[in-house]
Design an enzyme around this catalytic site. Structure first.
Site, PDB file in Angstrom:
ATOM      1  N   ASP A   1       4.532  72.186 104.628  1.00 49.51           N
ATOM      2  CA  ASP A   1       4.081  72.695 105.927  1.00 49.51           C
ATOM      3  C   ASP A   1       3.455  71.527 106.674  1.00 49.51           C
ATOM      4  O   ASP A   1       2.360  71.078 106.347  1.00 49.51           O
ATOM      5  CB  ASP A   1       3.065  73.821 105.704  1.00 49.51           C
ATOM      6  CG  ASP A   1       2.419  74.312 106.998  1.00 49.51           C
ATOM      7  OD1 ASP A   1       2.684  73.736 108.068  1.00 49.51           O
ATOM      8  OD2 ASP A   1       1.616  75.259 106.922  1.00 49.51           O
TER       9      ASP A   1
ATOM     10  N   GLN B   1       0.029  70.704 110.793  1.00 49.87           N
ATOM     11  CA  GLN B   1      -1.189  69.985 111.167  1.00 49.87           C
ATOM     12  C   GLN B   1      -1.064  68.477 111.005  1.00 49.87           C
ATOM     13  O   GLN B   1      -1.981  67.738 111.357  1.00 49.87           O
ATOM     14  CB  GLN B   1      -2.366  70.496 110.326  1.00 49.87           C
ATOM     15  CG  GLN B   1      -2.669  71.967 110.492  1.00 49.87           C
ATOM     16  CD  GLN B   1      -3.193  72.308 111.874  1.00 49.87           C
ATOM     17  OE1 GLN B   1      -3.688  71.451 112.598  1.00 49.87           O
ATOM     18  NE2 GLN B   1      -3.084  73.575 112.253  1.00 49.87           N
TER      19      GLN B   1
ATOM     20  N   CYS C   1      -6.922  81.931 108.812  1.00 51.36           N
ATOM     21  CA  CYS C   1      -5.710  82.271 108.037  1.00 51.36           C
ATOM     22  C   CYS C   1      -5.702  81.527 106.708  1.00 51.36           C
ATOM     23  O   CYS C   1      -4.670  80.987 106.280  1.00 51.36           O
ATOM     24  CB  CYS C   1      -4.443  81.974 108.835  1.00 51.36           C
ATOM     25  SG  CYS C   1      -4.221  83.011 110.279  1.00 51.36           S
TER      26      CYS C   1
END
Length: 415
Positions: free
Chosen positions: A209, A212, A373
């Site tokens: 992921d 960021q 989250c």
């Protein structure tokens, strides 16, 4: 370095950069806006706003469905974004880039199209305690459906992944490993190359992921060595509803479609359907064409500044903000990894994070409060929520000073 004596790079003209972001000049509640919620979504430069506006004014048509000029222009803009993204992350081919609505869709695509067909009872997926829910929940859903399990590698009190424990979890029954490049709560930068190398030794695909990471540092998927890399457009100056999944060609060729509909087929009949080749096999329906015109403009903007300058400025701001916050009595920073991107989560003794964020908003300061989250991460640190200040290259030292002043003021109201 002392916060009061620190000097910032002079070559980076942040005031000039700020002129490109119209929202940064507005006021809220009668105060100049100080926007420190960049890990949630970034602001958009004029070039991105204009790209979206121009698309709707001059090129609005559907992609791949018309031979008229406007339709060809829309298709060229959409496919041009794929080309720019492929170069941006150094993919070996444009056909390795699936355009998505963001990292969440990308993770679900990998979950249902790649992982679920391979999973059997007793198999496992490995992730980490610091992950965003988008890098936990899709794996949990398919594990429940297949009889597999999800294992989480631990972190330490600094907020760093315990790499040896991650490796210990990479046992023969593991069919996929999933990790964030940068934590959205802690700013921790994970050693993706090292993790990917150990996963490859064991024949375990690695999903990363990158939501960021991409806004703060150059990403080279070939050098990282992972199998999948997801990114989200709205965190990197681009419009919402945009993103991408990079995947190795061999994985894409073997993956069945996840969504069905138009544009992802070669031929449809009631005796059977043949599907398009990747990446279009995974792009059913009408996409966010104007949004991807904005993605191209966002990448152009990043490259016009350069990530060396962006990274240097943001790291100086991170150090300055951290030092200033440490001077506040009763303030506890959550996660102080040795390598971080400009995200600071913290708490103040005796004050609720939501109360602080609400009062800061009245002072013109936009920060994030809540669990971000990341429930498992909150549970690890034994807190229900944190306050998060996340910086971008268009923030300034003066904004940090004003933020700290406002924080001291609202802290006094709650004590």
């Amino acid at each position: 370095m002392n916060a009061q004596t620190q000097t910032l790079p002079t070559a980076f003209d942040v005031q000039r950069v700020r002129e490109d972001f119209p929202l940064l000049s507005r006021s809220v509640h009668g105060k100049p806006l100080i926007y420190l919620d960049n890990a949630n979504t970034s602001q958009k430069p004029l070039s991105v706003i204009r790209a979206v506006d121009e698309h709707y004014r001059m090129h609005n048509a559907n992609v791949s469905r018309a031979v008229h000029l406007v339709g060809e222009e829309a298709t060229a803009a959409y496919e041009g974004a794929r080309d720019r993204l492929a170069r941006f992350i150094n993919a070996t081919s444009r056909n390795e880039l699936i355009l998505t609505s963001g990292t969440t869709q990308a993770a679900n695509l990998v979950a249902y199209s790649f992982a679920m067909p391979k999973l059997q009872p007793g198999d496992a997926i490995v992730t980490t305690v610091m992950e965003h829910h988008a890098n936990i929940v899709p794996w949990q859903i398919i594990a429940q459906r297949t009889g597999a399990t999800v294992k989480a590698a631990p972190i330490d009190e600094r907020g760093e992944l315990i790499v040896e424990k991650f490796f210990e979890l990479l046992t023969p029954e593991v069919k996929l490993a999933c990790v964030g490049h940068v934590s959205n709560v802690l700013g921790t930068v994970n050693p993706i190359r090292e993790l990917a190398r150990e996963c490859r030794k064991r024949g375990i695909p690695l999903f990363v992921d990158g939501s960021q990471a991409v806004p703060h540092r150059p990403v080279d998927v070939q050098a990282l060595g992972c199998d999948f890399y997801a990114l989200t457009g709205h965190k990197m100056l681009a419009p919402t509803g945009t993103g991408a999944l990079w995947a190795r060609k061999e994985h894409l060729q073997a993956m069945p479609p996840f969504f069905g509909g138009g544009e992802m087929i070669r031929e449809v009949s009631f005796s059977g359907t043949t599907f398009a080749e990747p990446p279009h096999r995974f792009e059913a329906g009408t996409p966010n064409i104007a949004g991807f015109a904005g993605v191209t403009a966002a990448i152009d903007y990043y490259e016009s500044i350069g990530f060396d300058a962006i990274h240097a400025w943001e790291q100086q701001l991170l150090t300055y903000a951290t030092d200033r916050l440490r001077d506040i009595p009763g303030l506890r920073i959550i996660g102080e990894a040795r390598e971080k991107e400009p995200v600071i989560s913290f708490l103040i003794d005796g004050a609720q994070a939501t109360d602080l964020a609400t009062l800061l908003d009245l002072q013109g300061v936009a920060v994030r409060s809540g669990h971000h989250c990341a429930h498992p991460l909150m549970q690890f640190f034994g807190v229900p929520a944190t306050l998060r200040a996340s910086l971008a290259f268009y923030n300034t030292r003066e904004e940090i000073d004003a933020f700290v002043t406002a924080l001291l003021k609202v802290r006094s109201l709650l004590m």
